[in-house]
Scaffold this motif. Structure first.
Motif, PDB file in Angstrom:
ATOM      1  N   VAL A 191       0.921  -1.106   0.090  1.00 12.50           N
ATOM      2  CA  VAL A 191       0.001  -0.062  -0.232  1.00 12.50           C
ATOM      3  C   VAL A 191       0.978   1.204   0.043  1.00 12.50           C
ATOM      4  CG1 VAL A 191      -1.929   0.968   1.247  1.00 12.50           C
ATOM      5  CG2 VAL A 191      -1.775  -1.260   1.264  1.00 12.50           C
ATOM      6  N   VAL A 192       0.790   2.115  -0.903  1.00  9.13           N
ATOM      7  CA  VAL A 192       1.645   3.176  -1.098  1.00  9.13           C
ATOM      8  C   VAL A 192       0.772   4.324  -0.962  1.00  9.13           C
ATOM      9  CG1 VAL A 192       3.071   4.364  -2.508  1.00  9.13           C
ATOM     10  CG2 VAL A 192       3.112   1.995  -2.793  1.00  9.13           C
ATOM     11  N   ASP A 193       1.287   5.356  -0.089  1.00  3.45           N
ATOM     12  CA  ASP A 193       0.712   6.606   0.237  1.00  3.45           C
ATOM     13  C   ASP A 193       1.427   7.574  -0.586  1.00  3.45           C
ATOM     14  OD1 ASP A 193      -0.502   8.893   1.237  1.00  3.45           O
ATOM     15  OD2 ASP A 193       0.149   8.840   3.201  1.00  3.45           O
ATOM     16  N   PHE A 194       1.036   8.297  -1.490  1.00  2.00           N
ATOM     17  CA  PHE A 194       1.502   9.341  -2.226  1.00  2.00           C
ATOM     18  C   PHE A 194       1.103  10.635  -1.543  1.00  2.00           C
ATOM     19  CE2 PHE A 194       1.905   6.074  -5.318  1.00  2.00           C
ATOM     20  CZ  PHE A 194       3.211   6.314  -5.910  1.00  2.00           C
ATOM     21  N   THR A 195       2.087  11.468  -1.031  1.00  3.29           N
ATOM     22  CA  THR A 195       1.588  12.442  -0.038  1.00  3.29           C
ATOM     23  C   THR A 195       2.459  13.844  -0.372  1.00  3.29           C
ATOM     24  OG1 THR A 195       1.375  12.966   2.227  1.00  3.29           O
ATOM     25  CG2 THR A 195       3.535  11.781   1.746  1.00  3.29           C
ATOM     26  N   ALA A 196       2.088  14.820   0.335  1.00  2.00           N
ATOM     27  CA  ALA A 196       2.735  16.196   0.288  1.00  2.00           C
ATOM     28  C   ALA A 196       2.753  16.804   1.664  1.00  2.00           C
ATOM     29  CB  ALA A 196       2.456  16.976  -0.812  1.00  2.00           C
ATOM     30  N   THR A 197       3.732  17.555   1.849  1.00  2.00           N
ATOM     31  CA  THR A 197       3.905  18.131   3.271  1.00  2.00           C
ATOM     32  C   THR A 197       3.073  19.376   3.150  1.00  2.00           C
ATOM     33  OG1 THR A 197       5.954  19.567   2.629  1.00  2.00           O
ATOM     34  CG2 THR A 197       6.327  17.243   3.919  1.00  2.00           C
ATOM     35  N   TRP A 198       2.551  20.057   1.951  1.00  2.00           N
ATOM     36  CA  TRP A 198       1.643  21.016   2.156  1.00  2.00           C
ATOM     37  C   TRP A 198       0.300  20.729   1.778  1.00  2.00           C
ATOM     38  CZ3 TRP A 198      -0.517  20.121  -2.614  1.00  2.00           C
ATOM     39  CH2 TRP A 198       0.451  19.351  -3.734  1.00  2.00           C
ATOM     40  N   CYS A 199       0.086  19.278   1.627  1.00  2.00           N
ATOM     41  CA  CYS A 199      -1.534  19.053   1.578  1.00  2.00           C
ATOM     42  C   CYS A 199      -1.998  18.607   2.830  1.00  2.00           C
ATOM     43  CB  CYS A 199      -1.093  17.650   0.467  1.00  2.00           C
ATOM     44  SG  CYS A 199      -2.796  16.667   0.645  1.00  2.00           S
ATOM     45  N   GLY A 200      -2.969  19.240   3.205  1.00  2.00           N
ATOM     46  CA  GLY A 200      -4.047  19.222   4.179  1.00  2.00           C
ATOM     47  C   GLY A 200      -4.595  17.976   4.493  1.00  2.00           C
ATOM     48  N   PRO A 201      -5.290  17.523   3.399  1.00  2.00           N
ATOM     49  CA  PRO A 201      -5.890  16.101   3.565  1.00  2.00           C
ATOM     50  C   PRO A 201      -4.921  15.121   3.718  1.00  2.00           C
ATOM     51  CG  PRO A 201      -6.775  17.327   1.897  1.00  2.00           C
ATOM     52  CD  PRO A 201      -5.491  18.164   2.208  1.00  2.00           C
ATOM     53  N   PHE A 258      -3.477   6.731  -3.158  1.00  2.00           N
ATOM     54  CA  PHE A 258      -3.180   5.407  -2.365  1.00  2.00           C
ATOM     55  C   PHE A 258      -3.043   4.614  -3.755  1.00  2.00           C
ATOM     56  CE2 PHE A 258      -5.006   7.802   0.877  1.00  2.00           C
ATOM     57  CZ  PHE A 258      -4.033   7.919   1.997  1.00  2.00           C
ATOM     58  N   ILE A 259      -2.065   3.579  -3.928  1.00  2.00           N
ATOM     59  CA  ILE A 259      -2.143   2.594  -4.869  1.00  2.00           C
ATOM     60  C   ILE A 259      -1.669   1.376  -4.368  1.00  2.00           C
ATOM     61  CG2 ILE A 259      -1.071   2.074  -7.144  1.00  2.00           C
ATOM     62  CD1 ILE A 259      -0.666   4.895  -7.904  1.00  2.00           C
ATOM     63  N   PHE A 260      -2.427   0.496  -4.587  1.00  2.00           N
ATOM     64  CA  PHE A 260      -2.375  -0.804  -3.963  1.00  2.00           C
ATOM     65  C   PHE A 260      -1.827  -1.962  -5.159  1.00  2.00           C
ATOM     66  CE2 PHE A 260      -5.755   1.279  -2.415  1.00  2.00           C
ATOM     67  CZ  PHE A 260      -5.608   1.093  -1.083  1.00  2.00           C
ATOM     68  N   TYR A 261      -0.591  -2.588  -4.591  1.00  2.00           N
ATOM     69  CA  TYR A 261       0.039  -3.645  -5.499  1.00  2.00           C
ATOM     70  C   TYR A 261       0.066  -4.965  -4.983  1.00  2.00           C
ATOM     71  CZ  TYR A 261       2.157   0.743  -7.067  1.00  2.00           C
ATOM     72  OH  TYR A 261       2.644   2.148  -7.601  1.00  2.00           O
ATOM     73  N   ARG A 262      -0.100  -5.782  -6.029  1.00  2.00           N
ATOM     74  CA  ARG A 262       0.069  -7.350  -5.537  1.00  2.00           C
ATOM     75  C   ARG A 262       1.088  -7.876  -6.530  1.00  2.00           C
ATOM     76  NH1 ARG A 262      -3.019 -10.043  -1.412  1.00  2.00           N
ATOM     77  NH2 ARG A 262      -1.627 -11.636  -1.804  1.00  2.00           N
ATOM     78  N   ASN A 263       2.184  -8.591  -6.181  1.00  2.00           N
ATOM     79  CA  ASN A 263       3.069  -9.296  -6.998  1.00  2.00           C
ATOM     80  C   ASN A 263       3.522  -8.332  -8.188  1.00  2.00           C
ATOM     81  OD1 ASN A 263       4.210 -11.822  -7.346  1.00  2.00           O
ATOM     82  ND2 ASN A 263       3.053 -12.499  -8.944  1.00  2.00           N
ATOM     83  N   LYS A 264       3.824  -7.063  -7.694  1.00  2.00           N
ATOM     84  CA  LYS A 264       4.686  -6.146  -8.711  1.00  2.00           C
ATOM     85  C   LYS A 264       3.614  -5.742  -9.530  1.00  2.00           C
ATOM     86  CE  LYS A 264       7.965  -8.826  -9.888  1.00  2.00           C
ATOM     87  NZ  LYS A 264       7.732 -10.056  -8.966  1.00  2.00           N
ATOM     88  N   THR A 265       2.192  -5.734  -9.302  1.00  2.00           N
ATOM     89  CA  THR A 265       1.126  -5.485 -10.256  1.00  2.00           C
ATOM     90  C   THR A 265       0.355  -4.496  -9.596  1.00  2.00           C
ATOM     91  OG1 THR A 265       1.259  -7.534 -11.447  1.00  2.00           O
ATOM     92  CG2 THR A 265      -0.642  -6.135 -11.722  1.00  2.00           C
ATOM     93  N   LYS A 266      -0.151  -3.520 -10.204  1.00  2.00           N
ATOM     94  CA  LYS A 266      -1.105  -2.508  -9.461  1.00  2.00           C
ATOM     95  C   LYS A 266      -2.465  -3.263  -9.692  1.00  2.00           C
ATOM     96  CE  LYS A 266       0.857   1.854 -11.391  1.00  2.00           C
ATOM     97  NZ  LYS A 266       0.703   3.102 -12.144  1.00  2.00           N
ATOM     98  N   LEU A 307     -10.016   3.718   2.472  1.00  2.00           N
ATOM     99  CA  LEU A 307      -8.828   3.288   2.538  1.00  2.00           C
ATOM    100  C   LEU A 307      -8.873   1.811   3.221  1.00  2.00           C
ATOM    101  CD1 LEU A 307      -5.715   3.447   1.965  1.00  2.00           C
ATOM    102  CD2 LEU A 307      -5.585   4.877   4.141  1.00  2.00           C
ATOM    103  N   GLU A 308      -9.358   1.814   4.315  1.00  2.00           N
ATOM    104  CA  GLU A 308      -9.301   0.374   4.978  1.00  2.00           C
ATOM    105  C   GLU A 308      -9.768  -0.591   4.487  1.00  2.00           C
ATOM    106  OE1 GLU A 308      -9.531  -1.514   9.585  1.00  2.00           O
ATOM    107  OE2 GLU A 308     -10.347   0.319   9.279  1.00  2.00           O
ATOM    108  N   ASN A 309     -11.193  -0.330   3.839  1.00  2.00           N
ATOM    109  CA  ASN A 309     -11.994  -1.363   2.938  1.00  2.00           C
ATOM    110  C   ASN A 309     -11.000  -1.904   1.796  1.00  2.00           C
ATOM    111  OD1 ASN A 309     -14.166  -0.950   4.518  1.00  2.00           O
ATOM    112  ND2 ASN A 309     -15.402   0.460   3.047  1.00  2.00           N
ATOM    113  N   LYS A 310     -10.181  -1.093   1.088  1.00  2.00           N
ATOM    114  CA  LYS A 310      -9.503  -1.651   0.070  1.00  2.00           C
ATOM    115  C   LYS A 310      -8.410  -2.329   0.750  1.00  2.00           C
ATOM    116  CE  LYS A 310     -10.741   1.715  -3.533  1.00  2.00           C
ATOM    117  NZ  LYS A 310     -11.311   0.687  -4.650  1.00  2.00           N
TER     118      LYS A 310
END
Length: 294
Positions: free
Chosen positions: A30-40, A83-91, A103-106
């Protein structure tokens, strides 16, 4: 390796990201693409950290899009948080926006069978392969001669539900995947009293076969399931070289172990790997300005 807290791995650059994805094997990533300036992003960060503790056999990565612009571009990220989800090197899925429940459901959906499994072979029981259940297109799957009370979905769950035939012992399962896969083996569990015995397997049929056609057509492979297979859930190996480019399978269950009036399948799993994997070196940069999700 730098980590955030005890469970989240903070990505340093593209090479580090590639290494983590490849090193995770069949584990959920599970990858969180984030930014320090992003409130959400900052509001959902504690939730992401809690999930990394709650689902310890998944790999949680955090990518700062300003620090790792190449990775963000390669993965098509243009808004945060994504958020991007991978299994076995595959999105396998993605979620955009700060939605804790979504997020938790996925995570739960793709983490699934990993719970309680600590073996080296992962949840599939076969080293280097995974349970392909996350790639099933259930809307396109169907079963002929299923009981109204015990339908196909019952064989895809880990609870007490099961699949059972209706008017006689025969069943045809039409299995469709949402992407092309390689299938190494099949797991079939059921009671010795009326679990399936002889199975004909067909591949990449344009439509679901009826029973007459299934009887007359030449199959890709025939299986004879043993009582031990049914009781222990042993992976039954396929002729792997023949199942390298599978879009759909048709399984014709011809009979059961004892000649009982109906056939019952408690669990069916397909073990293998997706054909298309995430090869970051082949990706081209995605143009576009990165901006915050609203």
């Amino acid at each position: 390796m730098e980590k955030k807290g005890s469970f989240i791995r903070v990505i340093e650059d593209e090479a580090h990201f590639r290494s983590e994805i490849q090193g995770a094997g069949t584990k959920l990533v599970v990858v969180d693409f984030t930014a320090t300036w992003c409130g959400p992003c900052q509001r959902i960060a504690p939730i992401f950290e809690q999930l990394s503790t709650k689902y310890p056999r998944a790999v949680f990565l955090k990518v700062d899009v300003d620090r790792c612009q190449e990775t963000a571009a390669n993965e098509g990220v243009s808004a945060m948080p994504t958020f991007i989800f991978y299994r076995n090197k595959t999105k396998v899925d993605r979620l955009q926006g700060a939605d804790p429940t979504g997020l938790e459901n996925k995570v739960r959906l793709f983490y699934g069978a990993d719970e309680g499994d600590t073996g080296e072979s992962g949840e599939s029981g076969v080293a280097g392969h995974m349970d392909l259940g996350v790639f099933l297109d259930k809307r396109q799957c169907e079963c002929l001669n299923e009981s109204d009370d015990h339908q196909f979905d019952g064989a895809l769950t880990s609870d007490d539900k099961f699949l059972e035939s209706d008017c006689d012992e025969q069943l045809i399962l039409s299995i469709t995947f949402n992407q092309t896969v390689k299938i190494h083996s099949i797991v079939i569990k059921g009671p010795v009293s009326n679990g399936p015995k002889n199975v004909k397997i067909f591949m990449n049929q344009p439509r679901t076969l009826d029973f007459d056609l299934a009887n007359s057509y030449t199959s890709v492979q025939n299986l004879e399931i043993t009582p031990e297979d049914l009781e222990q859930g042993n992976p039954i190996n396929l002729r792997y070289v023949k199942f390298q480019n599978v879009q759909n399978l048709q399984l014709f269950f011809m009979d059961n172990q004892t000649g009982a009036a109906t056939t019952r399948i408690d669990t069916i799993k397909f073990i293998g790997s997706p054909v298309t994997t995430t090869n970051m070196s082949d990706f081209k940069r995605v143009a576009g300005k990165i901006g915050e999700s609203h």
